[in-house]
Design an enzyme around this catalytic site. Structure first.
Site, PDB file in Angstrom:
ATOM      1  N   SER A  44       0.982  -1.050  -0.033  1.00  0.00           N
ATOM      2  CA  SER A  44       0.119  -0.061   0.015  1.00  0.00           C
ATOM      3  C   SER A  44       0.736   1.432  -0.143  1.00  0.00           C
ATOM      4  O   SER A  44       1.668   1.388  -1.071  1.00  0.00           O
ATOM      5  CB  SER A  44      -0.893  -0.020   1.210  1.00  0.00           C
ATOM      6  OG  SER A  44      -1.981   0.873   1.033  1.00  0.00           O
ATOM      7  N   ASP A 158      -5.889  -3.259  -2.394  1.00  0.00           N
ATOM      8  CA  ASP A 158      -4.537  -3.121  -1.477  1.00  0.00           C
ATOM      9  C   ASP A 158      -4.250  -4.118  -0.872  1.00  0.00           C
ATOM     10  O   ASP A 158      -4.694  -5.080  -0.187  1.00  0.00           O
ATOM     11  CB  ASP A 158      -5.352  -2.165  -0.273  1.00  0.00           C
ATOM     12  CG  ASP A 158      -4.523  -1.348   0.696  1.00  0.00           C
ATOM     13  OD1 ASP A 158      -3.750  -1.999   1.458  1.00  0.00           O
ATOM     14  OD2 ASP A 158      -4.210  -0.114   0.627  1.00  0.00           O
TER      15      ASP A 158
END
Length: 304
Positions: A44, A158
């Site tokens: 991320s 993510d």
């Protein structure tokens, strides 16, 4: 290769939204203190900051963020208006592309892995070749905020969903140290009048902060308008709740990962240092990362 006076490092950069700006401070301290980063594994925001560093554009990114005003920030928010995510992310990626151009991962001067989540097959994906931009975009596709990213036939979201602190990709690296930065560290507290209070600062504590919260508040007001033909009873509080739930999940998984695969050094960033979306707090978070790295590694420099 690191010189005889340097220590080579495999750096693991965890997920955690705007708290990941602390990664910049950590990297800066390592550079200033004779540590050579030879590989980066990021999830991320960790993949974003790690990728920017790997292609030599981390400082430019920091300056760009500091120069962002309210209008600039809102201009990047290309609203998706569908059920797969609030923001398409195309404008943000285009802005990053202006900073870094279109490098491929295999051409970077250091080893790099961005971790994303294959939502359909429920497994993590290591992106270690091909477009750096695509890898970063896939890795930071925060559920409900960004639309999932289609990449090589996969639907990716993510990386923090399954692996918020990706240590495993560093196992094959021949480095002196593995250093992990955990953005879900123990909350920092202050004591006032015999009461313990968390020091978390929200976007409402200091006037307007150019964060996603501001954009979302504007959208809320739009839907509340009496003249709006699309008026809806939908509760936007679901975004706040989902972000907090996602953050809690990441923190729990990160603790398990650190226990199962302990790195040589873990730098803990308090999970209440800032909100997940408070990207305006650049100076505060970079300073915090620098200071936490000094606290963990400063003594080792002095003892050497």
């Amino acid at each position: 290769m690191a010189s005889s006076s340097e220590k080579s490092v495999s750096l693991v950069l965890g997920s955690g939204g705007a708290r990941g700006l602390a990664h910049i401070g950590v990297i800066r301290w390592l550079e200033e203190n004779n540590y050579k980063i030879q590989s980066i594994s990021g999830s991320s925001i960790g993949a974003l900051i790690g990728g920017l560093y790997a292609c030599g554009k981390m400082d430019e990114y920091e300056s760009w963020l500091k120069g962002m005003g309210k209008t600039d920030f809102l201009a990047l928010m290309d609203i998706a208006w569908n059920r797969s995510g609030l923001i398409r992310g195309d404008k943000l990626v285009a802005a990053i592309k202006k900073l870094i151009d279109e490098p491929n991962i295999e051409d970077l001067p250091i080893s790099f892995t961005a971790v994303a989540t294959d939502i359909n097959h429920e497994k993590e994906v290591w992106l270690q070749k091909g477009s750096l931009l695509d890898a970063m975009r896939a890795s930071f596709s925060l559920p409900m905020i960004f639309m999932p990213y289609k990449h090589n036939g996969l639907t990716l979201i993510d990386g923090g969903v399954l692996n918020p602190i990706p240590i495993a990709p560093t196992f094959g690296e021949n480095c002196d140290l593995t250093i992990a930065v955990n953005l879900g560290g123990k909350p920092k507290v202050t004591i006032h009048h015999n009461e313990v209070k968390e020091t978390q600062k929200t976007s409402k504590d200091d006037g307007w902060i150019p964060s996603l919260y501001t954009m979302m508040d504007s959208i809320k007001e739009y839907f509340r308008s009496d003249t709006d033909p699309l008026k809806t009873p939908f509760s936007w509080d679901v975004y706040d709740i989902s972000n907090k739930a996602f953050d809690s999940m990441q923190n729990s998984i990160a603790r398990q990962q650190l226990a199962a695969y302990p790195p040589d050094i873990t730098i803990e960033i308090p999970r209440n240092a800032c909100g997940m979306l408070e990207f305006s707090l650049v100076d505060k978070m970079v300073k915090l990362g620098y200071e936490r790295c000094q606290e963990e590694l400063g003594d080792k420099i002095e003892d050497a």
